[in-house]
Write a protein that holds these residues in place. Structure first.
Motif, PDB file in Angstrom:
ATOM      1  N   GLN A  44      11.639  32.589  41.096  1.00  0.00           N
ATOM      2  CA  GLN A  44      11.836  33.244  42.492  1.00  0.00           C
ATOM      3  C   GLN A  44      11.812  32.342  43.604  1.00  0.00           C
ATOM      4  OE1 GLN A  44       8.880  36.270  42.700  1.00  0.00           O
ATOM      5  NE2 GLN A  44       7.345  34.664  43.060  1.00  0.00           N
ATOM      6  N   LYS A  48      13.649  36.319  49.334  1.00  0.00           N
ATOM      7  CA  LYS A  48      13.033  36.248  47.887  1.00  0.00           C
ATOM      8  C   LYS A  48      14.162  36.716  46.905  1.00  0.00           C
ATOM      9  CE  LYS A  48       9.478  38.101  44.981  1.00  0.00           C
ATOM     10  NZ  LYS A  48       8.022  39.035  44.942  1.00  0.00           N
ATOM     11  N   VAL A 102      15.009  36.893  42.921  1.00  0.00           N
ATOM     12  CA  VAL A 102      14.433  36.492  41.642  1.00  0.00           C
ATOM     13  C   VAL A 102      15.516  36.679  40.390  1.00  0.00           C
ATOM     14  CG1 VAL A 102      13.322  38.152  39.842  1.00  0.00           C
ATOM     15  CG2 VAL A 102      12.464  38.383  42.251  1.00  0.00           C
ATOM     16  N   ASP A 113      15.598  36.511  36.712  1.00  0.00           N
ATOM     17  CA  ASP A 113      14.726  36.650  35.592  1.00  0.00           C
ATOM     18  C   ASP A 113      15.432  36.860  34.288  1.00  0.00           C
ATOM     19  OD1 ASP A 113      16.317  38.759  36.071  1.00  0.00           O
ATOM     20  OD2 ASP A 113      14.638  40.341  36.380  1.00  0.00           O
TER      21      ASP A 113
END
Length: 311
Positions: free
Chosen positions: A187, A292, A294, A296
């Motif tokens: 992140q 931000k 992310v 994943d």
């Protein structure tokens, strides 16, 4: 007393007088012979026959003598070949030929060096600006990495417990390599790129160009529609969409990119860049900055079959 008027010769009185003798012609003086030392040597060769007198220039030219039979007249090509071979080369001609060879070799090298840079000569101004920006970005990233390594070396040298410090740096390095390999989540700041293709004109090569542009701008982690992008990722066209690493994805294509937003977004929007190329295919492109992002999606760690650690 008889007197005789004619003189009397002694011993012959009364003898008739002799007729007077005619005077002898004077003798010509004999030519004096040259002395033996200066007398020219006499040749033992027989005297040559006298040559006939040559006609005066004013005389009319005589007819050309007929050629002897059996000797054909040489053609122009034969005379040219006889004049050229064997070659008669002087020392000055050899020096000039050597200088010309060196000059030709230099020109050939110059032309070849110019042709190597012909790709940049024919590039557009927008492409040159983009290439220059990419080079500046890479230079800055390499300088930052160099500074980090120097800081780590100083910490190891100044730390009282060097073994503990080395362990911490090893764990940090493992985390960084895991992010690059796609085995751990990541992140950070970055951008979101969404490509909507209602006409289905966007193909795999255009998505690959977009990925390469993001990597050149400093992207550290990328995810496209739930597929983690790593160094060995590949793109291919499938029916009605695109496949990444053999997994089919459909539009809209969403890129999640972690990196410096101030470098990523301008790299996509430069003139003649990715955004303009996709818009020519009637696709809609939206770029959004975010503090931000992310990433994943994970990739399974692959155990090497042959490679082993050397430490």
């Amino acid at each position: 007393m008889r007197t005789n008027d004619s003189p009397e010769e002694p011993g012959g009185a009364g003898r008739p007088p002799e007729p007077p003798k005619s005077p002898e012609p004077p003798k010509s003086p004999e030519p004096q012979q040259a002395p033996e030392s200066v007398r020219p040597p006499q040749s033992s060769e027989p005297p040559q026959a006298p040559q006939p007198a040559q006609p005066s220039p004013s005389a009319e030219p005589s007819e050309p003598a007929e050629e002897a039979p059996g000797q054909p007249e040489e053609t122009g090509r034969q005379r040219l070949a006889a004049g050229l071979w064997p070659p008669r080369v002087s020392r000055a001609q050899l020096i000039v030929a050597l200088l010309l060879f060196v000059l030709g070799l230099g020109l050939a090298i110059q032309v070849r060096s110019n042709s190597d840079s012909s790709a940049l000569r024919g590039a557009r101004q927008e492409d040159l600006v983009r290439i220059l920006d990419e080079l500046d970005g890479r230079t800055k990233r390499l300088e930052d990495e160099k500074q980090q390594l120097e800081d780590q070396r100083k910490e190891l040298e100044n730390s009282s417990n060097q073994a503990e410090e080395a362990r911490k740096q090893t764990i940090e390095k493992e985390r960084q390599l895991g992010i690059l390999a796609g085995t751990v989540a990541a992140q950070g700041p970055g951008i979101t790129l969404k490509i909507t293709d209602p006409t289905g004109q966007v193909q795999s090569d255009q998505l690959l160009d977009t990925l390469q542009e993001l990597r050149a701008a400093g992207a550290e982690a990328i995810q496209i529609n739930g597929v983690r992008i790593v160094a060995g990722s590949y793109f291919s066209d499938e029916n009605g969409g695109v496949a990444i690493d053999g997994k089919k994805i459909t539009q809209p294509y969403e890129f999640r990119v972690i990196g410096k937003p101030q470098d990523l977004e301008p790299a996509l929007n430069i003139p003649g860049g990715v955004v303009q190329t996709l818009e020519k295919e009637q696709a809609t492109v939206a770029v959004t900055r975010s503090a931000k992002i992310v990433v994943d999606a994970l990739r399974a760690a692959k155990q090497p079959d042959y490679a082993r650690s050397s430490s």
